[in-house]
Scaffold this motif. Sequence first.
Motif, PDB file in Angstrom:
ATOM      1  N   THR A  67      -7.904 120.430  38.209  1.00  0.00           N
ATOM      2  CA  THR A  67      -8.231 121.535  39.122  1.00  0.00           C
ATOM      3  C   THR A  67      -7.259 122.691  38.937  1.00  0.00           C
ATOM      4  OG1 THR A  67      -9.166 119.992  40.736  1.00  0.00           O
ATOM      5  CG2 THR A  67      -8.521 122.172  41.540  1.00  0.00           C
ATOM      6  N   LEU A  68      -5.961 122.363  38.805  1.00  0.00           N
ATOM      7  CA  LEU A  68      -4.946 123.399  38.557  1.00  0.00           C
ATOM      8  C   LEU A  68      -5.234 124.126  37.254  1.00  0.00           C
ATOM      9  CD1 LEU A  68      -2.237 124.884  38.902  1.00  0.00           C
ATOM     10  CD2 LEU A  68      -1.121 122.853  37.895  1.00  0.00           C
ATOM     11  N   LEU A  69      -5.531 123.374  36.189  1.00  0.00           N
ATOM     12  CA  LEU A  69      -5.790 123.993  34.895  1.00  0.00           C
ATOM     13  C   LEU A  69      -7.014 124.899  34.948  1.00  0.00           C
ATOM     14  CD1 LEU A  69      -5.107 121.035  32.433  1.00  0.00           C
ATOM     15  CD2 LEU A  69      -3.605 122.956  32.971  1.00  0.00           C
ATOM     16  N   GLU A  70      -8.057 124.459  35.620  1.00  0.00           N
ATOM     17  CA  GLU A  70      -9.265 125.283  35.712  1.00  0.00           C
ATOM     18  C   GLU A  70      -8.983 126.576  36.478  1.00  0.00           C
ATOM     19  OE1 GLU A  70     -13.942 125.093  37.192  1.00  0.00           O
ATOM     20  OE2 GLU A  70     -12.682 123.283  37.257  1.00  0.00           O
ATOM     21  N   ARG A  71      -8.282 126.448  37.602  1.00  0.00           N
ATOM     22  CA  ARG A  71      -7.956 127.634  38.397  1.00  0.00           C
ATOM     23  C   ARG A  71      -7.110 128.606  37.581  1.00  0.00           C
ATOM     24  NH1 ARG A  71      -3.580 128.168  41.890  1.00  0.00           N
ATOM     25  NH2 ARG A  71      -3.281 125.900  41.926  1.00  0.00           N
ATOM     26  N   ALA A  72      -6.125 128.074  36.854  1.00  0.00           N
ATOM     27  CA  ALA A  72      -5.242 128.925  36.064  1.00  0.00           C
ATOM     28  C   ALA A  72      -5.996 129.600  34.923  1.00  0.00           C
ATOM     29  CB  ALA A  72      -4.087 128.094  35.515  1.00  0.00           C
ATOM     30  N   PHE A  73      -6.826 128.849  34.230  1.00  0.00           N
ATOM     31  CA  PHE A  73      -7.522 129.402  33.067  1.00  0.00           C
ATOM     32  C   PHE A  73      -8.520 130.468  33.493  1.00  0.00           C
ATOM     33  CE2 PHE A  73     -10.650 129.440  29.612  1.00  0.00           C
ATOM     34  CZ  PHE A  73      -9.813 129.618  28.524  1.00  0.00           C
ATOM     35  N   VAL A  74      -9.252 130.224  34.570  1.00  0.00           N
ATOM     36  CA  VAL A  74     -10.233 131.201  35.034  1.00  0.00           C
ATOM     37  C   VAL A  74      -9.536 132.457  35.545  1.00  0.00           C
ATOM     38  CG1 VAL A  74     -12.006 131.632  36.775  1.00  0.00           C
ATOM     39  CG2 VAL A  74     -11.994 129.466  35.522  1.00  0.00           C
ATOM     40  N   ALA A  75      -8.378 132.289  36.198  1.00  0.00           N
ATOM     41  CA  ALA A  75      -7.637 133.459  36.673  1.00  0.00           C
ATOM     42  C   ALA A  75      -7.185 134.331  35.510  1.00  0.00           C
ATOM     43  CB  ALA A  75      -6.436 133.020  37.496  1.00  0.00           C
ATOM     44  N   ALA A  76      -6.779 133.704  34.427  1.00  0.00           N
ATOM     45  CA  ALA A  76      -6.315 134.455  33.257  1.00  0.00           C
ATOM     46  C   ALA A  76      -7.462 134.914  32.367  1.00  0.00           C
ATOM     47  CB  ALA A  76      -5.342 133.605  32.443  1.00  0.00           C
ATOM     48  N   ASN A  77      -8.614 134.254  32.500  1.00  0.00           N
ATOM     49  CA  ASN A  77      -9.764 134.568  31.644  1.00  0.00           C
ATOM     50  C   ASN A  77     -11.020 134.628  32.508  1.00  0.00           C
ATOM     51  OD1 ASN A  77      -8.483 134.051  28.733  1.00  0.00           O
ATOM     52  ND2 ASN A  77      -7.831 132.382  30.073  1.00  0.00           N
ATOM     53  N   PRO A  78     -11.171 135.657  33.325  1.00  0.00           N
ATOM     54  CA  PRO A  78     -12.290 135.707  34.276  1.00  0.00           C
ATOM     55  C   PRO A  78     -13.670 135.709  33.622  1.00  0.00           C
ATOM     56  CG  PRO A  78     -11.116 137.810  34.195  1.00  0.00           C
ATOM     57  CD  PRO A  78     -10.284 136.824  33.443  1.00  0.00           C
ATOM     58  N   ASP A  79     -13.738 136.072  32.361  1.00  0.00           N
ATOM     59  CA  ASP A  79     -15.024 136.101  31.664  1.00  0.00           C
ATOM     60  C   ASP A  79     -15.239 134.862  30.797  1.00  0.00           C
ATOM     61  OD1 ASP A  79     -15.582 138.653  32.727  1.00  0.00           O
ATOM     62  OD2 ASP A  79     -14.480 139.629  31.096  1.00  0.00           O
ATOM     63  N   ALA A  80     -14.418 133.841  31.009  1.00  0.00           N
ATOM     64  CA  ALA A  80     -14.509 132.635  30.172  1.00  0.00           C
ATOM     65  C   ALA A  80     -15.867 131.953  30.336  1.00  0.00           C
ATOM     66  CB  ALA A  80     -13.393 131.667  30.539  1.00  0.00           C
ATOM     67  N   ARG A  81     -16.388 131.463  29.231  1.00  0.00           N
ATOM     68  CA  ARG A  81     -17.640 130.707  29.262  1.00  0.00           C
ATOM     69  C   ARG A  81     -17.355 129.269  29.680  1.00  0.00           C
ATOM     70  NH1 ARG A  81     -17.536 133.134  24.345  1.00  0.00           N
ATOM     71  NH2 ARG A  81     -17.405 131.133  23.270  1.00  0.00           N
ATOM     72  N   PRO A  82     -18.359 128.575  30.203  1.00  0.00           N
ATOM     73  CA  PRO A  82     -18.154 127.189  30.634  1.00  0.00           C
ATOM     74  C   PRO A  82     -17.557 126.294  29.552  1.00  0.00           C
ATOM     75  CG  PRO A  82     -20.235 127.990  31.478  1.00  0.00           C
ATOM     76  CD  PRO A  82     -19.705 129.069  30.568  1.00  0.00           C
ATOM     77  N   GLN A 152       2.855 127.520  35.630  1.00  0.00           N
ATOM     78  CA  GLN A 152       4.307 127.547  35.807  1.00  0.00           C
ATOM     79  C   GLN A 152       4.671 127.573  37.288  1.00  0.00           C
ATOM     80  OE1 GLN A 152       6.907 127.664  33.566  1.00  0.00           O
ATOM     81  NE2 GLN A 152       5.852 127.907  31.622  1.00  0.00           N
ATOM     82  N   ALA A 153       3.970 128.387  38.067  1.00  0.00           N
ATOM     83  CA  ALA A 153       4.281 128.510  39.489  1.00  0.00           C
ATOM     84  C   ALA A 153       4.029 127.198  40.227  1.00  0.00           C
ATOM     85  CB  ALA A 153       3.447 129.635  40.105  1.00  0.00           C
ATOM     86  N   ALA A 154       3.032 126.443  39.788  1.00  0.00           N
ATOM     87  CA  ALA A 154       2.705 125.178  40.452  1.00  0.00           C
ATOM     88  C   ALA A 154       3.687 124.069  40.108  1.00  0.00           C
ATOM     89  CB  ALA A 154       1.287 124.749  40.080  1.00  0.00           C
ATOM     90  N   GLN A 159      13.546 129.510  37.983  1.00  0.00           N
ATOM     91  CA  GLN A 159      14.378 129.525  36.784  1.00  0.00           C
ATOM     92  C   GLN A 159      13.894 128.534  35.731  1.00  0.00           C
ATOM     93  OE1 GLN A 159      15.057 127.925  39.499  1.00  0.00           O
ATOM     94  NE2 GLN A 159      16.224 126.045  39.106  1.00  0.00           N
ATOM     95  N   GLU A 160      12.870 127.764  36.045  1.00  0.00           N
ATOM     96  CA  GLU A 160      12.403 126.703  35.156  1.00  0.00           C
ATOM     97  C   GLU A 160      11.222 127.152  34.308  1.00  0.00           C
ATOM     98  OE1 GLU A 160      13.518 122.745  37.788  1.00  0.00           O
ATOM     99  OE2 GLU A 160      11.521 123.620  38.017  1.00  0.00           O
ATOM    100  N   ARG A 161      10.910 126.321  33.307  1.00  0.00           N
ATOM    101  CA  ARG A 161       9.707 126.534  32.512  1.00  0.00           C
ATOM    102  C   ARG A 161       9.245 125.204  31.950  1.00  0.00           C
ATOM    103  NH1 ARG A 161      10.603 130.417  27.633  1.00  0.00           N
ATOM    104  NH2 ARG A 161       8.440 129.779  27.301  1.00  0.00           N
ATOM    105  N   VAL A 162       7.986 125.145  31.591  1.00  0.00           N
ATOM    106  CA  VAL A 162       7.421 123.925  31.016  1.00  0.00           C
ATOM    107  C   VAL A 162       7.892 123.776  29.576  1.00  0.00           C
ATOM    108  CG1 VAL A 162       5.298 122.740  30.334  1.00  0.00           C
ATOM    109  CG2 VAL A 162       5.392 123.970  32.517  1.00  0.00           C
ATOM    110  N   THR A 163       8.528 122.642  29.291  1.00  0.00           N
ATOM    111  CA  THR A 163       8.931 122.337  27.916  1.00  0.00           C
ATOM    112  C   THR A 163       7.748 121.812  27.117  1.00  0.00           C
ATOM    113  OG1 THR A 163      11.158 121.779  28.668  1.00  0.00           O
ATOM    114  CG2 THR A 163      10.522 120.974  26.500  1.00  0.00           C
ATOM    115  N   GLY A 164       6.889 121.048  27.764  1.00  0.00           N
ATOM    116  CA  GLY A 164       5.722 120.534  27.069  1.00  0.00           C
ATOM    117  C   GLY A 164       5.040 119.432  27.847  1.00  0.00           C
TER     118      GLY A 164
END
Length: 199
Positions: A67-82, A152-154, A159-164
Motif C-alpha cells: 500500500t505504501l509503495l502504491e501510494r508513493a509511486f502514484v504520487a510521483a507518477n500521477p499518469d502511471a498506467r496500471p 523515505q518519510a514513512a 537524517q536517515e535514508r534507505v540503504t536497500g
Amino acid sequence: MFNNLSSPAAYLSSRRSARPRDMVSPGPDDAQLEEILRLAMRTPDHGKLAPWRFVKVSQDARWAFATLLERAFVAANPDARPVQIEAAVALADMAPSLVIMIHSPQQSAKIPQWEQQLSSGAAGMNLLHAAHVHGFVGGWITGWAAFDETVQAALCQPQERVTGFFYFGSPGAELKERPRPDFAAKLSEFPASTDPAAI
C-alpha cells in the motif's frame, strides 16, 4: 546451499546474489532471521556508532508495504498506467523474507559521515553473508523506492535514508555467474613511480 564453512575460500569465491523475484520458500524463520541480523551487526564501525538499523517486513505486513509503495509511486507518477503501478508494487511481494536496511548516521565530532556510510555498506554485505551461510540466498536491491520521498518519510527519520531492500529465501532458479572486474586493472602498487622525487 552456501553453508559449507569447511571451505571459506570456496564460499567467498562462489558467493552470488540471487534475484528476489526468483526466490521461493523456505526463507529464514524468525529465529534464523534474528541470528542473521545479529551477525550482520558484527561489522566495522569506527567509534561504535552503529549508524544503521533494520526494519523487518513480515509476511503479515507485506500488504501494508505494498500500500505504501502504491501510494508513493502514484504520487510521483500521477499518469502511471496500471501495469506500471503493478510492477512498482511487486517489490512488496518478492521472496519469503524482506528486511529494509536504514542508514542512520550519528552525530560525531570525530567520525565523518563518509565512514558511517562505509559502515552501513559493510553491514549490508555482512547481512548477505550471514544469510548465505545459513543456507539461504539473498539479494540487495535499491530501485525507485529507495530514493522516493514518500517511502523515505514513512521509513526514515529526517537524517536517515534507505540503504536497500534485502530479500532472502531459497533459489527458485539457477544462480548464474556475472562478469567480474579484471584483477590487474583494479590493483596497483605504492609507490606508482620508482623516482623518490615523485612521492
